[in-house]
Each structure stands twice: as structure tokens, then as C-alpha cells.
Enzyme design. Structure first.
Site, PDB file in Angstrom:
ATOM      1  N   SER A  83      33.125   8.188 -38.326  1.00  0.00           N
ATOM      2  CA  SER A  83      34.304   8.375 -37.472  1.00  0.00           C
ATOM      3  C   SER A  83      35.510   8.586 -38.395  1.00  0.00           C
ATOM      4  O   SER A  83      35.387   8.518 -39.619  1.00  0.00           O
ATOM      5  CB  SER A  83      34.510   7.160 -36.586  1.00  0.00           C
ATOM      6  OG  SER A  83      34.530   6.019 -37.389  1.00  0.00           O
ATOM      7  N   GLU A 121      42.787  21.239 -37.206  1.00  0.00           N
ATOM      8  CA  GLU A 121      42.075  21.752 -36.021  1.00  0.00           C
ATOM      9  C   GLU A 121      42.202  20.728 -34.893  1.00  0.00           C
ATOM     10  O   GLU A 121      42.616  19.583 -35.133  1.00  0.00           O
ATOM     11  CB  GLU A 121      40.602  21.985 -36.351  1.00  0.00           C
ATOM     12  CG  GLU A 121      39.866  20.715 -36.681  1.00  0.00           C
ATOM     13  CD  GLU A 121      38.498  20.952 -37.303  1.00  0.00           C
ATOM     14  OE1 GLU A 121      37.597  21.367 -36.581  1.00  0.00           O
ATOM     15  OE2 GLU A 121      38.357  20.696 -38.523  1.00  0.00           O
ATOM     16  N   LYS A 123      41.373  17.932 -32.200  1.00  0.00           N
ATOM     17  CA  LYS A 123      40.415  16.848 -32.003  1.00  0.00           C
ATOM     18  C   LYS A 123      40.057  16.907 -30.527  1.00  0.00           C
ATOM     19  O   LYS A 123      40.855  16.572 -29.660  1.00  0.00           O
ATOM     20  CB  LYS A 123      41.032  15.498 -32.368  1.00  0.00           C
ATOM     21  CG  LYS A 123      40.031  14.375 -32.266  1.00  0.00           C
ATOM     22  CD  LYS A 123      40.529  13.122 -32.939  1.00  0.00           C
ATOM     23  CE  LYS A 123      39.460  12.055 -32.997  1.00  0.00           C
ATOM     24  NZ  LYS A 123      38.872  11.726 -31.718  1.00  0.00           N
ATOM     25  N   ASP A 125      38.269  16.188 -26.999  1.00  0.00           N
ATOM     26  CA  ASP A 125      37.974  14.903 -26.364  1.00  0.00           C
ATOM     27  C   ASP A 125      36.643  14.949 -25.621  1.00  0.00           C
ATOM     28  O   ASP A 125      36.583  15.150 -24.416  1.00  0.00           O
ATOM     29  CB  ASP A 125      39.122  14.586 -25.387  1.00  0.00           C
ATOM     30  CG  ASP A 125      39.233  13.103 -25.161  1.00  0.00           C
ATOM     31  OD1 ASP A 125      38.559  12.346 -25.882  1.00  0.00           O
ATOM     32  OD2 ASP A 125      39.987  12.701 -24.266  1.00  0.00           O
ATOM     33  N   TYR A 232      32.426  22.315 -35.148  1.00  0.00           N
ATOM     34  CA  TYR A 232      33.532  22.113 -36.074  1.00  0.00           C
ATOM     35  C   TYR A 232      33.115  21.845 -37.516  1.00  0.00           C
ATOM     36  O   TYR A 232      33.943  21.831 -38.406  1.00  0.00           O
ATOM     37  CB  TYR A 232      34.514  21.035 -35.583  1.00  0.00           C
ATOM     38  CG  TYR A 232      33.935  19.667 -35.252  1.00  0.00           C
ATOM     39  CD1 TYR A 232      33.347  18.876 -36.218  1.00  0.00           C
ATOM     40  CD2 TYR A 232      34.029  19.170 -33.961  1.00  0.00           C
ATOM     41  CE1 TYR A 232      32.846  17.624 -35.907  1.00  0.00           C
ATOM     42  CE2 TYR A 232      33.533  17.917 -33.640  1.00  0.00           C
ATOM     43  CZ  TYR A 232      32.934  17.144 -34.616  1.00  0.00           C
ATOM     44  OH  TYR A 232      32.436  15.921 -34.307  1.00  0.00           O
ATOM     45  N   LYS A 331      46.690  11.246 -33.861  1.00  0.00           N
ATOM     46  CA  LYS A 331      46.552  11.060 -32.406  1.00  0.00           C
ATOM     47  C   LYS A 331      47.905  11.160 -31.718  1.00  0.00           C
ATOM     48  O   LYS A 331      48.885  10.564 -32.177  1.00  0.00           O
ATOM     49  CB  LYS A 331      45.982   9.663 -32.115  1.00  0.00           C
ATOM     50  CG  LYS A 331      44.551   9.467 -32.570  1.00  0.00           C
ATOM     51  CD  LYS A 331      43.605   9.745 -31.423  1.00  0.00           C
ATOM     52  CE  LYS A 331      42.176   9.385 -31.757  1.00  0.00           C
ATOM     53  NZ  LYS A 331      41.925   7.970 -31.800  1.00  0.00           N
ATOM     54  N   CYS A 425      42.625  -0.988  10.172  1.00  0.00           N
ATOM     55  CA  CYS A 425      43.186   0.237   9.579  1.00  0.00           C
ATOM     56  C   CYS A 425      44.711   0.155   9.588  1.00  0.00           C
ATOM     57  O   CYS A 425      45.309  -0.188  10.619  1.00  0.00           O
ATOM     58  CB  CYS A 425      42.697   1.451  10.361  1.00  0.00           C
ATOM     59  SG  CYS A 425      43.529   2.978   9.927  1.00  0.00           S
ATOM     60  N   CYS A 428      45.987   3.013  12.339  1.00  0.00           N
ATOM     61  CA  CYS A 428      45.758   2.963  13.785  1.00  0.00           C
ATOM     62  C   CYS A 428      45.416   1.561  14.281  1.00  0.00           C
ATOM     63  O   CYS A 428      45.304   1.335  15.483  1.00  0.00           O
ATOM     64  CB  CYS A 428      44.657   3.928  14.184  1.00  0.00           C
ATOM     65  SG  CYS A 428      43.021   3.380  13.668  1.00  0.00           S
ATOM     66  N   CYS A 442      37.680   3.198   8.198  1.00  0.00           N
ATOM     67  CA  CYS A 442      38.315   2.912   9.474  1.00  0.00           C
ATOM     68  C   CYS A 442      37.306   3.314  10.545  1.00  0.00           C
ATOM     69  O   CYS A 442      36.754   4.419  10.514  1.00  0.00           O
ATOM     70  CB  CYS A 442      39.596   3.740   9.630  1.00  0.00           C
ATOM     71  SG  CYS A 442      40.199   3.748  11.322  1.00  0.00           S
ATOM     72  N   CYS A 447      41.535   7.979  14.561  1.00  0.00           N
ATOM     73  CA  CYS A 447      42.662   7.458  13.791  1.00  0.00           C
ATOM     74  C   CYS A 447      43.582   8.628  13.396  1.00  0.00           C
ATOM     75  O   CYS A 447      43.122   9.601  12.798  1.00  0.00           O
ATOM     76  CB  CYS A 447      42.141   6.760  12.544  1.00  0.00           C
ATOM     77  SG  CYS A 447      43.443   6.328  11.403  1.00  0.00           S
TER      78      CYS A 447
HETATM   79  S1  IVH Z   1      35.479  15.884 -37.801  1.00  0.00           S
HETATM   80  C1  IVH Z   1      33.717  12.215 -40.459  1.00  0.00           C
HETATM   81  N1  IVH Z   1      36.556  17.465 -36.106  1.00  0.00           N
HETATM   82  O1  IVH Z   1      36.335  12.714 -33.433  1.00  0.00           O
HETATM   83  C2  IVH Z   1      33.891  12.619 -39.062  1.00  0.00           C
HETATM   84  N2  IVH Z   1      35.787  15.359 -35.336  1.00  0.00           N
HETATM   85  O2  IVH Z   1      36.530   9.962 -35.077  1.00  0.00           O
HETATM   86  C3  IVH Z   1      34.164  14.077 -39.006  1.00  0.00           C
HETATM   87  N3  IVH Z   1      36.108  15.009 -32.955  1.00  0.00           N
HETATM   88  O3  IVH Z   1      33.167  11.333 -33.496  1.00  0.00           O
HETATM   89  C4  IVH Z   1      34.529  14.450 -37.653  1.00  0.00           C
HETATM   90  N4  IVH Z   1      37.046  16.955 -32.516  1.00  0.00           N
HETATM   91  O4  IVH Z   1      33.510  13.210 -31.929  1.00  0.00           O
HETATM   92  C5  IVH Z   1      35.983  16.262 -36.287  1.00  0.00           C
HETATM   93  N5  IVH Z   1      37.533  19.021 -34.697  1.00  0.00           N
HETATM   94  C6  IVH Z   1      36.966  17.829 -34.891  1.00  0.00           C
HETATM   95  C7  IVH Z   1      36.771  16.913 -33.844  1.00  0.00           C
HETATM   96  C8  IVH Z   1      36.178  15.683 -34.114  1.00  0.00           C
HETATM   97  C9  IVH Z   1      36.641  15.793 -32.012  1.00  0.00           C
HETATM   98  C10 IVH Z   1      35.605  13.647 -32.731  1.00  0.00           C
HETATM   99  C11 IVH Z   1      34.171  13.464 -33.122  1.00  0.00           C
HETATM  100  C12 IVH Z   1      34.117  12.223 -33.966  1.00  0.00           C
HETATM  101  C13 IVH Z   1      35.494  11.660 -33.839  1.00  0.00           C
HETATM  102  C14 IVH Z   1      35.980  11.200 -35.179  1.00  0.00           C
END
Ligand code: IVH
Length: 678
Positions: A83, A121, A123, A125, A232, A331, A425, A428, A442, A447
Site C-alpha cells: 500500500s 497519476e 489514485k 477509488d 497502472y 489524498k 405513517c 397519513c 405504511c 397514503c
Molecule cells: S500504485 C506500492 N497507482 O491505492 C503500491 N495505486 O495504497 C503501488 N491505487 O492498493 C500502488 N490508483 O489499490 C497505484 N494509479 C494508482 C492507483 C493506486 C489506486 C490504489 C491501489 C493500492 C492503493 C495504494
């Protein structure tokens, strides 16, 4: 066609369909015509059926989703899926840069380049997955799991159109691609619209929805969620494929930006919002620019990933704990805020379902001011222990309605009031009944609160287009309409006297209502808004019972015995027709002189078992006429497109359904093709 000719044709078709997929999803080529892809896939399917020995698990026809699994097999990642550490401010980014500089200065022997280059790039979701390709063929895909061991979700991943099943040449012998599986905001909205109608719990946000969808044991269910994938990173590469003797891989992966380009060449969709930056000022401008654009992206993004662009340097920087030094996740401020609940009110939906809402002073969350947030259901109030006067955390989750996610009990002063589930309700005063696991309703089908929604549904189901929500509200306020029967009792003089209602519009409305005085039985049943009875169920009921009286007097077992109708739907219909208010309302509607046309038995016509969806305006007939023609030949018509749909008929200015058809494997017909089929 003999086998060898078929084999050649099959291989060509697969390559062409894969190429069209690449141009459509990766290159965003507007010239790719869905109907062409569709038609070729159809031909391929027929050939594979005729020559089953030529089938291939990686054929584009296999994207429909195979057999459900009992459980997912665990897989060990060859390199851990780590992560990222978070950064919330410019100062955090500066500190990250300083750490890298320090580590760099400790290196023995200087790295290739002395300068630091950053790659930015989005991130995304969703949830991270790893995809492994051997000899250019999709071998296996797995979730991140705990970073070391994930789950094999290959079958579900294969249903995602943006994941190539075969890589474009030249490809390396073995490659591991990492990326994010996401659900588009629009998909979430569309699914929730359907779920709301069938009283299914709503998907909370795009990330949970993507994760939940990818972990469905039945790939067909996963496919129905229309997931998407963005690549990515490339993490592991061994020898080059024999087809690429002169091609040098190292230059493809020496920087993160080259990796992205290489991923695109291999046939992956890579998000286009990216930048190579020479310093943190440039990085900061990128985060600011994305911050402004972010609300309008079709998918959720919670930040920007910033990495050291040079691969060799990245590797040397190493790791700390579970996170690498070479990258950081910037973030954006969380889309959450705190507020104090002033009241909890209860909203009554069209089917009578009660939804509690928290009311508070207008609060800014993720760029918009909100003063109400959903508590979903009464169980949720209990689970969170939400009280009136509590300070709570509210969240604008992705693209969905704002919700209360947490209570801060330490901020209580002792005056907070517990909420009691209403016994009656709020609109009504009728009794409230608990019908399903967490849902209260209800009990009064008349109603007024649900009535206006019920009336709108009635008008829409009978296609009285002039009766929109504004007009209905107005008529109700003027005392012209209080239930569905009043629609058929409306007179021109009643309306033309109203402010902003001229003679002409009054006349149009009456003409439109009069044209709907002879609805077919199924349409009338559907219009009544019986819980769980949609268009198709209404047709099944109509066909089985023929006339309204028989449905109204049917025993529960008889309804349950109707094909396609399950126990919950049967009970709902049975209870509806045994409630005095409903019986009275139906009698009242019939008294206005409307004539319900009995259902004709559908003799298995040539469209038996086929489901059609229509989009756009047809030239030679109205949409209604088209539907009747399909039904006359035993076909089904549905309003929404799904993998169960067989044909999408496209008229002029087709809607978004057209774009979804190929993804769902639905054949697209022009009006002319439809007429030929008839
Ligand atoms: S790079 C060493 N690039 O973010 C980890 N992660 O906390 C390299 N994520 O679990 C991850 N977009 O699910 C990378 N463009 C992006 C991303 C990305 C979303 C998520 C991914 C990972 C978490 C990292």
C-alpha cells in the site's frame, strides 16, 4: 462450412473483435461501430457452437461469465501488493521528497541519473488486482487480499471488457500487470435506481460496489455490475516472447511513464490524466488541477499517486514497512463533515417503504451544501445508535446520496433523544407494518405521500406523458386529483381554468388521457404499482389469469404457481388484491368507464423467449406499436438493458443503452433489421 475453413474464420473473427475492443476501450475511437462488433461476435458464437472443439476459454464470447464457483482459490503474489503512505499537504510532500533525497545520498555508487523526476497519476477509488499474462494470454487475475495472499477472481475479471484476454504484439513472455477495478459513478447510479425499485439494499459507494461485485462467486452477477479496469503498473517481466526477437523491453519499463505507454500498447486502458513533473511545484499544480476536475470525472478518485519516475532509482529506494519509499498517495480532503442532527424525519416512498432521514443545518460536504442525509433504514439507526442532538459524521459517498456514517458519542451532553420507530405513517397516520428484514411500510395504499409517487407511476405506466410530477402536484393541491381514478375523471373545464393552463394544453391532456382508456390487462396491473410487480411480472400474471377479476380472487398458491413468480412477489400481489383500499380503488377506477383489455394467450410465436429493449425514436411506428408487435409474436419487452436482453432496437437519437449493448453481449438491430425480423 468445413472445420478447417471454420477454424480460420474463427481465428480471424477473434482477432478482429479483440482489435475492435482495443480501439473502442483503449483508443476511444469514435468510428468503432457497436453493431459491427456485435454482429461479428454473434457469428463467432454460432461457429463455436457448431464446432465446440474449436472453443477457447479466451475467446471474446467467453466474457459472458462461466459457472458459479463454490469459493475463491487463494493465490500468493509473486511480489507483494503493497500500500502507499498518505500525504495530505504540500508539507507532507516536501517531507517525502527530503526522505528520498536522503536515501539517495546514502547510495553507494551513484544511480544512473542524479536528478529526481516525478510521475503523477490518479489514485482511482476501487480495488487493486494483479493480472498475469503468459505468452500474451490471460492466465490469472487475483485481488490484493492482505498484500501477500489474494483470491483468484479470474472468471469475474474476464467479464470486464477493458481487460484484454490476449495482449497485442509485441508482448513479453510473462508479464504481471497491476491496476484498479472500478465501478463508474453512472453505473452505480443506474444500479441503485433499479435496486431502489426492487427494494434491494443500495450500493453505498463506487469502491464498495466494485469490491463487492468482483467478489461475487457467480461471474454472471459480477458481469451485471459493469465493472471497469485501469492498468497502472507492470511489476514483473521475464524473457521476451519469441515473436519479438529484436524488441528491447528495458526501454519500455525504464520509467513509470514509459510503463504506462507500454501498457496502452499491450491493449490496456490507462487513465489519461498523468504528468511527468520535474519538481514539487509542478506536482502541486497537477494535484490542484485534478482537484478541480475530480467531481466531474466519470469514476471516483480519492487522490493522486506520485512516484519517482525512474524505475531503477525507484527499486533502489526500497521499502519501509508495507509501503515503498518511491511513491506516495496525495489524498484530497475527505468527503466527510460533522454536523448536529436537529431531527430525524421519515420519508414515504412509492411502495410505501419508510426511509429515515437525518436533518441538520446546511453543511458543506465535498463542495455542496446539504441539509439531509439518509439513515437508510431503522436498523441502521439502532446499529449506529443515532440520537436526535447527536454530533455525527456525514459523508457524500462517491456519487450517491449523502449518508450518516458515524456518531461521535463523546460529544453528547445528555439531552440527546432516542428515535422511536413510528407506529403510524407520518403523512397519513395509517399503521406501519414491518414487511421485510429491515423495511417498514405504511400500510395505507392511499397514503397521500406515496400517492403522488404512485400517481406518477400510474401515469407513466399508462403513458400519459403530460402528467409529470409538477402537474400532478398542482392538480393534487387544487383538489382535482387524490387517487388514480381521478385521472380518468378529469374534465377539460377543470383544468383550463387553472393559472398557466391554457385551453390547448388542457385539451391535449384530456385527449391523451382518453387515448389510454383501454389499457391491456398487464399494463393496468403494472400501473397499480404493486410492490415487486414490474412490467414483466405484470405480463406473466396477465397471461396466466386473463382477466383482472381472476387475479383479484386468486389464491396465494395459484399466484405462486405462475412461471417466473417467486414466493415474495406472489405474496405481495396476493396481499395487494386482498386489501380493502386497493379493491375500492380498483372499483373506483373501473367506474370511470375505463375498459381493461383481457390478455390474449401468447401462443409461442417466433419471438418466444426473446427479450427486446428499444432506444431512440422509431420512424415507421411508435414505440408502443413496436412493443405490441413484439408481444404479439410472444417476445418480451423490457425498459432496461441487461445481459438477459437479446436485442436492442435502435431508432433515431438512441440513448446510453446503445453504448452498453456490446458490453452486455446484446445484439443491436436497426429499425430496418427489426422490421425484417418481424
Ligand atoms: S500504485 C506500492 N497507482 O491505492 C503500491 N495505486 O495504497 C503501488 N491505487 O492498493 C500502488 N490508483 O489499490 C497505484 N494509479 C494508482 C492507483 C493506486 C489506486 C490504489 C491501489 C493500492 C492503493 C495504494
Amino acid at each position: 462450412m468445413n472445420k478447417s475453413v471454420a477454424q480460420k474464420r474463427i481465428l480471424k473473427l477473434r482477432a478482429e473483435i479483440e482489435d475492435l475492443r482495443y480501439r473502442y476501450h483503449v483508443l476511444d475511437d469514435p468510428k468503432v461501430n457497436d453493431a459491427v462488433t456485435d454482429s461479428l461476435t454473434c457469428e463467432l458464437r454460432v461457429l463455436e457452437k457448431e464446432f465446440p472443439e474449436l472453443r477457447d476459454p479466451l475467446s471474446p464470447t467467453e466474457r459472458v461469465g462461466g459457472k458459479p464457483l463454490d469459493k475463491f482459490v487463494k493465490v500468493k503474489h509473486s511480489t507483494p501488493m503493497l500500500s502507499l503512505n498518505d500525504a495530505f499537504s504540500r508539507a507532507d510532500l516536501e517531507a517525502w521528497k527530503e526522505r528520498i533525497k536522503k536515501l539517495k545520498s546514502d547510495f553507494k555508487g551513484s544511480p544512473k541519473s542524479d536528478f529526481l523526476e516525478y510521475f503523477c497519476e490518479l489514485k482511482l477509488d476501487g480495488l487493486a488486482v494483479s493480472l498475469i499474462y503468459k505468452d500474451g494470454l490471460f492466465l490469472r487475475g487475483a485481488t490484493r487480499g492482505d498484500g501477500y495472499i489474494g483470491e483468484d477472481v479470474s472468471e469475474n475479471l474476464k467479464t470486464i471488457e477493458t481487460i484484454p484476454l490476449k495482449l497485442r504484439t509485441p508482448f513479453p513472455k510473462m508479464i504481471e500487470v497491476r491496476g484498479e477495478v472500478i465501478m463508474a459513478k453512472k453505473t452505480l447510479r443506474e444500479l441503485n435506481r433499479v435496486y431502489e425499485k426492487i427494494n434491494k439494499p443500495l450500493l453505498a459507494n463506487t469502491r464498495n460496489a466494485a469490491a463487492g461485485s468482483l467478489r461475487q462467486l457467480d461471474p454472471k452477477l459480477s458481469r451485471e455490475r459493469h465493472l471497469d479496469f485501469f492498468a497502472y503498473d507492470i511489476t514483473e517481466i521475464s524473457k521476451l516472447g519469441s515473436s519479438t526477437p529484436t524488441w528491447e523491453l528495458s526501454s519500455q519499463v525504464d520509467t513509470h511513464s514509459n510503463k504506462h505507454d507500454f501498457l496502452r500498447q499491450l491493449g490496456f486502458k490507462v487513465d489519461k490524466h498523468e504528468a511527468v513533473c520535474r519538481n514539487l511545484d509542478e506536482v502541486w499544480s497537477f494535484t490542484e488541477k485534478i482537484g478541480k476536475m475530480r467531481p466531474n470525472f466519470p469514476y471516483g478518485t480519492d487522490g493522486v499517486v506520485i512516484s519517482v519516475n525512474q524505475t531503477e532509482l525507484s527499486k533502489r529506494l526500497g521499502f519501509v514497512g508495507k509501503a515503498p519509499h518511491y511513491a506516495v498517495a496525495f489524498k484530497y480532503p475527505a468527503e466527510k463533515a460533522t454536523t448536529v442532527i436537529k431531527d430525524i424525519i421519515v420519508q414515504v416512498g412509492r411502495t410505501g417503504v419508510l426511509t429515515p432521514l437525518a436533518v441538520f443545518t446546511p453543511t458543506l460536504v465535498a463542495g455542496s451544501t446539504i441539509s439531509k442525509a439518509t439513515l437508510h433504514n431503522f436498523n441502521q439507526i439502532e446499529r449506529l445508535d443515532v440520537r436526535i442532538g447527536d454530533t455525527v459524521v456525514i459523508q457524500k459517498a462517491g456519487d450517491v446520496i449523502p449518508e450518516v456514517v458515524e456518531v461521535l458519542p463523546k460529544l453528547r451532553v445528555g439531552h440527546e433523544k432516542k428515535f422511536k420507530i413510528p407506529t403510524h405513517c407520518s403523512v397519513c397516520g395509517s399503521k406501519v407494518e414491518k414487511k421485510e428484514m429491515v423495511a417498514y411500510f405504511c400500510a395505507n395504499s392511499n397514503c397521500p405521500a406515496k400517492n403522488i409517487r404512485g400517481l406518477l407511476h400510474f401515469a407513466r405506466a399508462l403513458e400519459i406523458d403530460e402528467l409529470g410530477p409538477k402537474v400532478l402536484n398542482r392538480f393534487r393541491d387544487e383538489g382535482l386529483i387524490s387517487d388514480a381514478s381521478d385521472i380518468f375523471a378529469l374534465k377539460k373545464e377543470d383544468i383550463s381554468g387553472l393559472e398557466r393552463f391554457g385551453e390547448k394544453s388542457a385539451e391535449n391532456l384530456i385527449v391523451s388521457i382518453n387515448a389510454r382508456r383501454k389499457p391491456p390487462l398487464w399494463r393496468f396491473l403494472y400501473a397499480l404499482g404493486v410492490l415487486h410487480v414490474g412490467e414483466e411480472t405484470a405480463q406473466d400474471l396477465a397471461e396466466r389469469f386473463g382477466i383482472l377479476e381472476k387475479i383479484m380472487t386468486a389464491e396465494l398458491e395459484e399466484i405462486q404457481a405462475v412461471p417466473n413468480i417467486g414466493p415474495i412477489v406472489a405474496r405481495s400481489a396476493y396481499e395487494f388484491f386482498h386489501k380493502k383500499e386497493n379493491i375500492d380503488l380498483i372499483k373506483k377506477i373501473l367506474k370511470t368507464g375505463i375498459k381493461i383489455l383481457p390478455a390474449e394467450k401468447r401462443i409461442a410465436g417466433k419471438l418466444f423467449g426473446k427479450t427486446f429493449v428499444i432506444t431512440g425514436t422509431l420512424e415507421s411506428m411508435s414505440r408502443e406499436e413496436a412493443k405490441e408487435k413484439i408481444r404479439a409474436l410472444s417476445g418480451n419487452v423490457s425498459e432496461s438493458i441487461s445481459s438477459q436482453t437479446n436485442y436492442l432496437i435502435t431508432g433515431e437519437s438512441p440513448g446510453s443503452k446503445l453504448a452498453r449493448a456490446p458490453k452486455l453481449g446484446v445484439k443491436v438491430l436497426t429499425e430496418k433489421q427489426f422490421l425484417n425480423l418481424l
